[in-house]
Design an enzyme around this catalytic site. Structure first.
Site, PDB file in Angstrom:
ATOM      1  N   GLU A 100       0.838  -1.191   0.000  1.00 48.74           N
ATOM      2  CA  GLU A 100       0.000   0.000   0.000  1.00 48.74           C
ATOM      3  C   GLU A 100       0.876   1.245   0.000  1.00 48.74           C
ATOM      4  OE1 GLU A 100      -3.049  -0.092   3.087  1.00 48.74           O
ATOM      5  OE2 GLU A 100      -2.880  -2.272   3.157  1.00 48.74           O
TER       6      GLU A 100
ATOM      7  N   CYS B 231      -4.573  -5.064   2.162  1.00 47.90           N
ATOM      8  CA  CYS B 231      -3.921  -6.142   2.914  1.00 47.90           C
ATOM      9  C   CYS B 231      -4.128  -7.533   2.309  1.00 47.90           C
ATOM     10  CB  CYS B 231      -4.409  -6.145   4.366  1.00 47.90           C
ATOM     11  SG  CYS B 231      -3.990  -4.640   5.267  1.00 47.90           S
TER      12      CYS B 231
ATOM     13  N   HIS C  34      -5.541 -12.928   8.886  1.00 41.78           N
ATOM     14  CA  HIS C  34      -5.067 -11.545   8.794  1.00 41.78           C
ATOM     15  C   HIS C  34      -5.338 -10.856  10.127  1.00 41.78           C
ATOM     16  CE1 HIS C  34      -4.394  -7.460   7.618  1.00 41.78           C
ATOM     17  NE2 HIS C  34      -5.676  -7.132   7.629  1.00 41.78           N
TER      18      HIS C  34
END
Length: 412
Positions: free
Chosen positions: A83, A115, A242
Site C-alpha cells: 500500500e 492487505c 489476517h
C-alpha cells in the site's frame, strides 16, 4: 500426479525499533482499559532510513543469500505487494530485483489490493509454478509496507506496524505445502480504508471491521463449496488469520465457531487458545503488517504451536476495498526447522525500544517517506545504534535519500 507447490522459505523483517503499547497509550492519553482489546505488547516503528524497498530487501536477502547459485538463478518471478508505493509507474520490485542481484531473466512487478495483495500474488505465483511451464522454477513474493499513522489515527495508531514478509515459492515447500485448488474468495467494492495521499491514511473503522467479518464468513463458505467434507474443527488443526489486531481475530474466530459449530462460549475459548492463539504471538509484538500480516501470523503459528507432525492450517486474508480469500496448506515438524534458519524471534528481540518522545520525534521525518521530492538526504549514520543492535548481523539496505527523483540506497 498434482505438483507439490508452496512456501519453501519465509522471513519477516519488522524494522529496528519498537514502542510499547502502554507507552503509546500513555503518551496519547488513550483509554488504558482498551489495551486488552488489542492484545498487543508493542509495535514496530520505522526509521527515516527505512522505506518499503529496504523492508522488502532486508526481509528477502537472508532467504536469497542461503540459496545455491543454481537455485537463485531459477527465481523467475518477483511479485511485491504494497500500500506504500514509491512511484506511480516504477515498481518496488524493480529495486528489489537489483539489490538482491537476481537474474535478468525474470518477471518483475508490483500488485496492490490493500492487505489482501500478497495472498493474491502468492496464488498467481503458485498457479504459474504448478502449471509446469517451467519445471523447477521459483517465485519470490514480498509484502512490504511502512506505517503512516499518527495521532489522527486514534486507536489504530497502537495497532499498526511496519516491515515486510518475504516468501520463496517452489516445488520443495518446507514451510507450507499449499492445498492447490482449495480456496474460497469474496470481494466487493467498499470504502472502508484508503490512502488518498502518500502521507495520510483514512479509515472507516467500524465499516472495515464488519467487512472483515463478512468476508471471512463468505470466503469460508466458498471454500466449503469447492472442497468436499469440510468441517471447521476437524479439517483444520490450526488457523492463521489476517491480524489488524488480535482482538479482531478473536471476534472473527468466535463468529465462525458460532456459525459453523454452534459452539458454546467455553468451547470457543478453548478452541481459540489451542488453534489460534499461537498465531498471535508475533503480531502482538509487531502490529499490523498489512498484506504481510497473515504471513507474520503463519510464522508465529509455526514457531509457537506445539509440534504435532503434519497439520493442516486454514488461512484467511482480507484487504480493504475489499477482497478476501480463505485457503489452506500443510505444515509439519520440518516447517519449524526451516523457519528457525532465519531466526525471526531473534530479529524481533533485537529491536531497540523507544520512549514516547523519541517516537514522536521520528514521526515528522517518517511521514515524508513516500512523498515524491526531487532531492532529499538521509543521514544513515544517525541511526547506527538501531542498525547495529543485533550482534553478527548480515549487511542491511538503508535508504539514503533521493537524487533527481531517483531513490538511492546503500548497504551498511
Amino acid at each position: 500426479m498434482t505438483a507439490r507447490i508452496g512456501i519453501e522459505a519465509l522471513n519477516v523483517h519488522a524494522g529496528f525499533a519498537q514502542l510499547s503499547t502502554a507507552a503509546l497509550f500513555e503518551g496519547r492519553g488513550l483509554d488504558h482499559e482498551r489495551i486488552g482489546h488489542l492484545m498487543m505488547s508493542a509495535r514496530s516503528i520505522a526509521l527515516p532510513c527505512e522505506d518499503p524497498i529496504t523492508n522488502a530487501v532486508n526481509a528477502a536477502a537472508p532467504i536469497v543469500g542461503r540459496l545455491a547459485p543454481q537455485d537463485k538463478e531459477r527465481i523467475e518471478l518477483i511479485l511485491t505487494s504494497s500500500e506504500s508505493g514509491v512511484d506511480f509507474s516504477k515498481s518496488i520490485a524493480s529495486y528489489v530485483h537489483e539489490f538482491l542481484g537476481l537474474s535478468p531473466k525474470c518477471r518483475v512487478m508490483e500488485v496492490k489490493q490493500a492487505c489482501y495483495a500478497a495472498t493474491g500474488a502468492l496464488q498467481i505465483a503458485a498457479g504459474y509454478l504448478a502449471s509446469g511451464v517451467s519445471p523447477g522454477a521459483k517465485a519470490l513474493v514480498i509484502a512490504t509496507d511502512v506505517s503512516m499513522v499518527d495521532a489522527r489515527a486514534g486507536y489504530a495508531e497502537p495497532a499498526t506496524g511496519t516491515g515486510a514478509a518475504a516468501m520463496l515459492l517452489g516445488d520443495d515447500p518446507r514451510v507450507l505445502a499449499l492445498d492447490l485448488g482449495a480456496f474460497g474468495a469474496h470481494a466487493y467494492e467498499t470504502m472502508d480504508s484508503a490512502r488518498p495521499m502518500p502521507d495520510y491514511d483514512i479509515a472507516d473503522v467500524d465499516g472495515s471491521l464488519f467487512a472483515y467479518l463478512d468476508c471471512l464468513s463468505n470466503s469460508f463458505a466458498d471454500y466449503c463449496g469447492k472442497v468436499d467434507g469440510v468441517d471447521l474443527r476437524a479439517t483444520f488443526d490450526h488457523l492463521a488469520l489476517h491480524t489488524p489486531f488480535a482482538g479482531l481475530v478473536k471476534a472473527a474466530h468466535r463468529k465462525l465457531m458460532r456459525e459453523r459449530v454452534r459452539a458454546t462460549p467455553d468451547v470457543i475459548e478453548a478452541d481459540f487458545a489451542a488453534r489460534v492463539a499461537p498465531s498471535l504471538v508475533y503480531p502482538g509484538q509487531v502490529g499490523n503488517l498489512c498484506s504481510g500480516s497473515v504471513y507474520l501470523a503463519l510464522a508465529s503459528l509455526i514457531d509457537n504451536a506445539p509440534s504435532r507432525g503434519t497439520a493442516r492450517v486454514g488461512l484467511f486474508s482480507y484487504g480493504s476495498g475489499c477482497a478476501s480469500e480463505f485457503f489452506s496448506g500443510l505444515i509439519d515438524d520440518g516447517s519449524r526447522a526451516a523457519l528457525a534458519e532465519l531466526d525471526i524471534p531473534g530479529r524481533l528481540n533485537a529491536r531497540v525500544p523507544l520512549d514516547f518522545a523519541e517516537y514522536t520525534d521520528l514521526l515528522a521525518e517518517n511521514s515524508r517517506c513516500l512523498v515524491p521530492v526531487e532531492n532529499r538526504k538521509i543521514e544513515v549514520e544517525r541511526y547506527r545504534r538501531f542498525l547495529d543492535a543485533r550482534p553478527g548481523r548480515e549487511p542491511l539496505l538503508a535508504y539514503r535519500g533521493t537524487e533527481g527523483y531517483h531513490r538511492t540506497y546503500e548497504w551498511v
